[in-house]
Design a protein around this motif. Structure first.
Motif, PDB file in Angstrom:
ATOM      1  N   SER A  16       0.845  -1.189   0.000  1.00 46.93           N
ATOM      2  CA  SER A  16       0.000   0.000   0.000  1.00 46.93           C
ATOM      3  C   SER A  16       0.880   1.239   0.000  1.00 46.93           C
ATOM      4  N   LEU A  17       0.639   2.120  -0.969  1.00 48.57           N
ATOM      5  CA  LEU A  17       1.350   3.398  -1.032  1.00 48.57           C
ATOM      6  C   LEU A  17       0.587   4.490  -0.298  1.00 48.57           C
ATOM      7  N   GLY A  18      -0.582   4.116   0.254  1.00 49.21           N
ATOM      8  CA  GLY A  18      -1.332   5.050   1.081  1.00 49.21           C
ATOM      9  C   GLY A  18      -1.919   6.227   0.315  1.00 49.21           C
ATOM     10  N   SER A  19      -2.434   7.165   1.074  1.00 42.78           N
ATOM     11  CA  SER A  19      -3.020   8.386   0.509  1.00 42.78           C
ATOM     12  C   SER A  19      -1.915   9.408   0.236  1.00 42.78           C
ATOM     13  N   PRO A  20      -2.232  10.492  -0.473  1.00 44.17           N
ATOM     14  CA  PRO A  20      -1.218  11.538  -0.685  1.00 44.17           C
ATOM     15  C   PRO A  20      -0.652  12.062   0.631  1.00 44.17           C
ATOM     16  N   GLU A  21      -1.524  12.183   1.643  1.00 42.14           N
ATOM     17  CA  GLU A  21      -1.054  12.660   2.958  1.00 42.14           C
ATOM     18  C   GLU A  21      -0.089  11.660   3.579  1.00 42.14           C
ATOM     19  N   ASP A  22      -0.412  10.360   3.453  1.00 45.59           N
ATOM     20  CA  ASP A  22       0.487   9.326   3.978  1.00 45.59           C
ATOM     21  C   ASP A  22       1.853   9.413   3.309  1.00 45.59           C
ATOM     22  N   ARG A  23       1.837   9.575   1.986  1.00 46.40           N
ATOM     23  CA  ARG A  23       3.101   9.586   1.255  1.00 46.40           C
ATOM     24  C   ARG A  23       3.916  10.838   1.565  1.00 46.40           C
ATOM     25  N   ARG A  24       3.250  11.971   1.772  1.00 46.47           N
ATOM     26  CA  ARG A  24       3.991  13.180   2.140  1.00 46.47           C
ATOM     27  C   ARG A  24       4.690  12.996   3.487  1.00 46.47           C
ATOM     28  N   ASP A  60       4.564   2.136   8.095  1.00 52.68           N
ATOM     29  CA  ASP A  60       4.557   2.838   9.394  1.00 52.68           C
ATOM     30  C   ASP A  60       3.845   4.179   9.303  1.00 52.68           C
ATOM     31  N   ALA A  61       3.764   4.749   8.075  1.00 54.50           N
ATOM     32  CA  ALA A  61       3.178   6.078   7.912  1.00 54.50           C
ATOM     33  C   ALA A  61       1.709   6.031   7.498  1.00 54.50           C
ATOM     34  N   LEU A  62       1.155   4.848   7.289  1.00 52.18           N
ATOM     35  CA  LEU A  62      -0.227   4.757   6.826  1.00 52.18           C
ATOM     36  C   LEU A  62      -1.210   5.191   7.899  1.00 52.18           C
ATOM     37  N   SER A  63      -2.221   5.912   7.471  1.00 53.27           N
ATOM     38  CA  SER A  63      -3.301   6.307   8.384  1.00 53.27           C
ATOM     39  C   SER A  63      -4.158   5.096   8.717  1.00 53.27           C
ATOM     40  N   PRO A  64      -4.968   5.156   9.773  1.00 55.14           N
ATOM     41  CA  PRO A  64      -5.866   4.031  10.080  1.00 55.14           C
ATOM     42  C   PRO A  64      -6.777   3.677   8.914  1.00 55.14           C
ATOM     43  N   GLU A  65      -7.248   4.681   8.179  1.00 57.72           N
ATOM     44  CA  GLU A  65      -8.129   4.413   7.044  1.00 57.72           C
ATOM     45  C   GLU A  65      -7.379   3.652   5.937  1.00 57.72           C
ATOM     46  N   SER A  66      -6.151   4.053   5.670  1.00 54.83           N
ATOM     47  CA  SER A  66      -5.360   3.372   4.640  1.00 54.83           C
ATOM     48  C   SER A  66      -5.019   1.951   5.065  1.00 54.83           C
ATOM     49  N   ARG A  67      -4.731   1.773   6.356  1.00 51.97           N
ATOM     50  CA  ARG A  67      -4.446   0.423   6.858  1.00 51.97           C
ATOM     51  C   ARG A  67      -5.651  -0.490   6.682  1.00 51.97           C
ATOM     52  N   GLN A  68      -6.835   0.042   6.986  1.00 55.96           N
ATOM     53  CA  GLN A  68      -8.044  -0.767   6.873  1.00 55.96           C
ATOM     54  C   GLN A  68      -8.322  -1.111   5.413  1.00 55.96           C
ATOM     55  N   ARG A  69      -8.096  -0.147   4.539  1.00 54.75           N
ATOM     56  CA  ARG A  69      -8.330  -0.408   3.123  1.00 54.75           C
ATOM     57  C   ARG A  69      -7.415  -1.517   2.615  1.00 54.75           C
ATOM     58  N   PHE A  70      -6.160  -1.464   3.008  1.00 50.61           N
ATOM     59  CA  PHE A  70      -5.205  -2.477   2.584  1.00 50.61           C
ATOM     60  C   PHE A  70      -5.555  -3.839   3.186  1.00 50.61           C
ATOM     61  N   GLY A 115       7.001   2.819 -10.665  1.00 51.45           N
ATOM     62  CA  GLY A 115       7.902   3.845 -11.171  1.00 51.45           C
ATOM     63  C   GLY A 115       7.248   5.133 -11.626  1.00 51.45           C
ATOM     64  N   LEU A 116       5.918   5.227 -11.517  1.00 50.93           N
ATOM     65  CA  LEU A 116       5.214   6.411 -11.993  1.00 50.93           C
ATOM     66  C   LEU A 116       4.564   7.131 -10.821  1.00 50.93           C
ATOM     67  N   ASP A 117       4.557   8.468 -10.871  1.00 47.14           N
ATOM     68  CA  ASP A 117       4.127   9.262  -9.722  1.00 47.14           C
ATOM     69  C   ASP A 117       2.649   9.113  -9.386  1.00 47.14           C
ATOM     70  N   TYR A 118       1.825   8.684 -10.334  1.00 50.39           N
ATOM     71  CA  TYR A 118       0.383   8.753 -10.097  1.00 50.39           C
ATOM     72  C   TYR A 118      -0.162   7.648  -9.197  1.00 50.39           C
ATOM     73  N   TYR A 119       0.649   6.678  -8.806  1.00 53.29           N
ATOM     74  CA  TYR A 119       0.121   5.573  -8.014  1.00 53.29           C
ATOM     75  C   TYR A 119      -0.120   5.960  -6.561  1.00 53.29           C
ATOM     76  N   GLY A 120      -1.128   5.334  -5.938  1.00 51.47           N
ATOM     77  CA  GLY A 120      -1.441   5.498  -4.527  1.00 51.47           C
ATOM     78  C   GLY A 120      -2.246   4.301  -4.046  1.00 51.47           C
ATOM     79  N   HIS A 121      -2.261   4.079  -2.740  1.00 53.82           N
ATOM     80  CA  HIS A 121      -2.927   2.912  -2.155  1.00 53.82           C
ATOM     81  C   HIS A 121      -2.353   1.633  -2.770  1.00 53.82           C
ATOM     82  N   THR A 122      -3.190   0.739  -3.295  1.00 57.70           N
ATOM     83  CA  THR A 122      -2.720  -0.583  -3.707  1.00 57.70           C
ATOM     84  C   THR A 122      -1.756  -0.520  -4.893  1.00 57.70           C
ATOM     85  N   ALA A 123      -0.608  -1.162  -4.725  1.00 54.72           N
ATOM     86  CA  ALA A 123       0.338  -1.378  -5.817  1.00 54.72           C
ATOM     87  C   ALA A 123       0.672  -2.860  -5.820  1.00 54.72           C
TER      88      ALA A 123
END
Length: 430
Positions: free
Chosen positions: A165-173, A225-235, A258-266
């Protein structure tokens, strides 16, 4: 004068190779049809801005690999390096999202300037799917299953699914800040490419092929370690869905696309059919891309597989199991019959006979060499045809054709050369 050659990394697809490709594409086309995905074809040439905005200027694709030029209208153009951005552009241009979620599949050439190697060329080919408007974790599971089942249906063995999981934009920041801070304290231990990426695309350092960098990253903070509770539940919901479908998976916290547009499931699907794990399919969720390209915020997910790599895997699978599904796909299809003919009248009859059988849907190879029967029969055997249709002076005089079995036991039979229906029936039901 020197002989003209294709550009390095631009490979000709010859008839025998194309037969294999078309067999794979036919299976894929039916597979997607059953899941409600419609085919889309986008131009090979797009505006450069599409890929800079969509893929990300800090990526290797945009920074190092694109074939870009200015045309005679002073427009910046690029040969498409991947399919997703073009599909999204087409969807927005034609207002398709006003009709609800869109499910597409595509197949065709892409272009990247990188070092050619086995299974990777500068003009390469992909089959991919895009599901625009799909938001739930269940749609992630369905798209992954679509890829998994296609590869299994093609006869690819030794499959392994890796997910992250690449998480949300906030998680990745948040993670990006933590990772950069950690790596800046260890700059002297990073390879040159990773040091360059530290300011442009630090998450790509996780995918470094440098062994020393990979060893260093074992101690680095993880995106998990940086995933929010919502992102963890989604994964967790994605993992639960895959388990329910019986699709095995392995968590890979270092997996980034390798592309910037990915988020959450990879995810990536690999096969050991080539002796070592080789990636044959990869994809993930890209919820921010459509808005980034000027549309309304719309969730989306997709994947792509490389045809060149897939064919290498299928050829290895065919060698491992000569009677398996892969062997049937990559094996050169034999004609239904081979017409052996010699003599002026016989050759005219043979041409008419071959034409009639082809019109009836049979694949017929007509020997046009005029060589001795012995040589023609050798060619008939080599091509794998089950039947030889023999026309010589004697047969022509009687207006008959002799059916001789080549790949199986049986008696020779003769039919009137004009009785196409009877000959077709005899060939199909010996």
């Amino acid at each position: 004068m020197s002989q003209l050659q294709s550009l390095r990394g631009m490979v000709d697809l010859l008839p025998q190779t194309l037969q294999r490709w078309q067999a794979v594409e036919a299976v894929a086309r039916e597979h997607f049809r059953c899941s409600g995905f419609g085919e889309i074809r986008t131009p090979l040439l797009e505006t450069t801005d599409l890929f800079c905005r969509g893929i990300g200027e800090g990526t290797d694709v945009v920074g190092k690999e694109m074939y870009s030029f200015t045309d005679r209208g002073d427009r910046a153009c690029t040969l498409r390096p991947e399919g997703t951005a073009s599909v999204v552009r087409a969807t927005l241009q034609h207002g398709l999202l006003s009709q609800g979620a869109q499910k597409f599949w595509y197949a065709g050439p892409m272009f990247r300037y990188e070092r050619p190697q086995a299974g990777r060329q500068r003009q390469f080919h992909q089959i991919g799917v895009e599901w625009l408007g799909a938001e739930s974790a269940r749609s992630d599971v369905e798209v992954i299953a679509l890829a998994w089942d296609l590869l299994a249906r093609l006869g690819v063995g030794g499959l392994e699914l890796e997910i992250n999981s690449l998480g949300s934009p906030e998680d990745r920041r948040a993670y990006r800040a933590a990772l950069v801070s950690w790596l800046e304290q260890r700059l002297d231990q990073l390879d040159d490419d990773s040091r360059a990426r530290l300011t442009t695309n630090p998450l790509r350092i996780l995918d470094s092929k440098n062994k020393d960098t990979q060893a260093l990253l074992e101690q680095a903070p993880t995106l998990g370690d940086a995933l929010s509770p919502e992102s963890r539940q989604r994964f967790a919901d994605v993992q639960q869905g895959l388990t329910a479908l019986g699709i095995p998976f392995r968590l890979n916290p270092r997996l980034v696309r390798g592309l910037d547009y990915y988020g959450h499931t990879a995810f990536e699907i690999t096969s050991d059919q080539l002796g070592a794990q080789a990636t044959v399919c990869g994809g993930g969720r890209y919820d921010g891309l459509i808005a980034q390209l000027g549309g309304a915020a719309t969730p989306a997910i997709g994947w792509a597989l490389g045809m060149e790599r897939l064919l290498l895997v299928l050829e290895a699978a065919a060698k491992a199991d000569p009677h398996g599904v892969a062997a049937q796909l990559v094996g050169a299809p034999a004609p239904d019959a081979y017409v052996v003919n010699r003599g002026e009248l016989a050759e005219t009859m043979a041409l008419k006979l071959a034409r009639g059988l082809r019109a009836a849907g049979l694949t017929v190879e007509l020997d046009g060499s005029g060589s001795a029967f012995g040589k023609q029969f050798k060619r008939a055997d080599r091509c794998g045809a089950p039947w030889a249709l023999v026309l010589g002076d004697d047969e022509a005089a009687r207006a008959e054709v002799r059916l001789k079995p080549l790949q199986h036991k049986g008696e020779e039979r003769s039919w009137a050369v004009d009785d196409i229906a009877a000959i077709v029936e005899a060939l199909r039901n010996p």
